[in-house]
Scaffold this motif. Sequence first.
Motif, short mmCIF file in Angstrom:
data_model
loop_
_atom_site.label_atom_id
_atom_site.label_comp_id
_atom_site.label_asym_id
_atom_site.label_seq_id
_atom_site.Cartn_x
_atom_site.Cartn_y
_atom_site.Cartn_z
N MET A 35 0.87 -1.17 0.00
CA MET A 35 0.00 0.00 0.00
C MET A 35 0.91 1.22 0.00
O MET A 35 2.13 1.08 0.06
N GLU A 36 0.34 2.39 -0.02
CA GLU A 36 1.15 3.62 -0.04
C GLU A 36 2.11 3.70 1.14
O GLU A 36 3.24 4.14 0.99
N ASN A 37 1.67 3.23 2.31
CA ASN A 37 2.50 3.35 3.52
C ASN A 37 2.91 1.99 4.09
O ASN A 37 3.30 1.89 5.25
N MET A 38 2.83 0.91 3.29
CA MET A 38 3.13 -0.43 3.79
C MET A 38 4.01 -1.20 2.79
O MET A 38 3.69 -1.25 1.60
N HIS A 39 5.11 -1.78 3.31
CA HIS A 39 6.04 -2.54 2.48
C HIS A 39 6.33 -3.90 3.12
O HIS A 39 6.36 -4.02 4.34
N LEU A 40 6.57 -4.88 2.28
CA LEU A 40 7.05 -6.19 2.71
C LEU A 40 8.48 -6.32 2.21
O LEU A 40 8.74 -6.14 1.01
N MET A 63 10.10 -8.85 6.83
CA MET A 63 9.64 -7.71 7.62
C MET A 63 8.47 -7.01 6.94
O MET A 63 8.50 -6.77 5.73
N LEU A 64 7.46 -6.70 7.72
CA LEU A 64 6.34 -5.88 7.27
C LEU A 64 6.51 -4.52 7.92
O LEU A 64 6.56 -4.41 9.15
N ARG A 71 6.89 10.75 10.07
CA ARG A 71 7.84 10.71 11.19
C ARG A 71 8.03 9.34 11.81
O ARG A 71 9.08 9.05 12.35
N PHE A 72 7.02 8.49 11.79
CA PHE A 72 7.08 7.23 12.52
C PHE A 72 7.03 6.02 11.59
O PHE A 72 6.40 6.04 10.54
N THR A 73 7.73 4.96 12.02
CA THR A 73 7.75 3.69 11.30
C THR A 73 7.57 2.57 12.31
O THR A 73 8.15 2.61 13.40
N PHE A 74 6.78 1.58 11.94
CA PHE A 74 6.60 0.39 12.78
C PHE A 74 6.86 -0.83 11.91
O PHE A 74 6.35 -0.93 10.80
N SER A 75 7.68 -1.76 12.42
CA SER A 75 8.02 -2.98 11.68
C SER A 75 7.75 -4.21 12.52
O SER A 75 8.01 -4.21 13.73
N MET A 76 7.26 -5.25 11.87
CA MET A 76 7.10 -6.56 12.49
C MET A 76 7.79 -7.56 11.57
O MET A 76 7.65 -7.48 10.34
N GLY A 77 8.52 -8.50 12.18
CA GLY A 77 9.27 -9.42 11.33
C GLY A 77 9.39 -10.81 11.90
O GLY A 77 9.22 -11.04 13.10
N PHE A 78 9.69 -11.74 11.00
CA PHE A 78 9.94 -13.13 11.35
C PHE A 78 11.31 -13.49 10.78
O PHE A 78 11.60 -13.21 9.61
N ILE A 79 12.15 -14.08 11.63
CA ILE A 79 13.51 -14.45 11.23
C ILE A 79 13.68 -15.95 11.44
O ILE A 79 13.36 -16.48 12.51
N LEU A 80 14.21 -16.62 10.43
CA LEU A 80 14.50 -18.04 10.48
C LEU A 80 15.97 -18.23 10.16
O LEU A 80 16.45 -17.71 9.14
N THR A 81 16.70 -18.93 11.04
CA THR A 81 18.11 -19.20 10.78
C THR A 81 18.35 -20.70 10.75
O THR A 81 17.65 -21.47 11.42
N SER A 99 9.87 -6.87 16.57
CA SER A 99 9.14 -5.65 16.25
C SER A 99 10.02 -4.46 16.56
O SER A 99 10.90 -4.52 17.42
N ALA A 100 9.78 -3.39 15.83
CA ALA A 100 10.61 -2.20 16.00
C ALA A 100 9.79 -0.96 15.69
O ALA A 100 8.87 -1.00 14.88
#
Length: 105
Positions: A35-40, A63-64, A71-81, A99-100
């Motif tokens: 979306m305009e303000n959302m990236h994967l 990461m989403l 001014r603000f950014t919120f990220s949620m992510g899943f990491i697999l190693t 999350s960040a």
Amino acid sequence: MLEYEQLRNDGEPDAGRERLDPRLSSYVMGRVKLMENMHLVETLYVQPRLTRFADVRVLNETMLTVEPNERFTFSMGFILTYDADPPATVSRFDTQLRSAMGVKF
């Protein structure tokens, strides 16, 4: 990259093991605007040991990212190693949820 690994001295079968090995460190990254303000954002790192390609380390991060305003950014992510040759008591696979929040000046 050149990697030096030294395991701690404990009661495990590989205790005190030391190794100096070259690894190829490479990654690929992709970004999709949902979306305009959302990236994967998808990032895949691969690090095979050059002296034994079967010993590989892989990290995959998804990461989403949402920007509710400029001014603000919120990220949620899943990491697999994955580590093909971990120390005796360490699992080959590991996962994290992250999350960040960010502020732009």
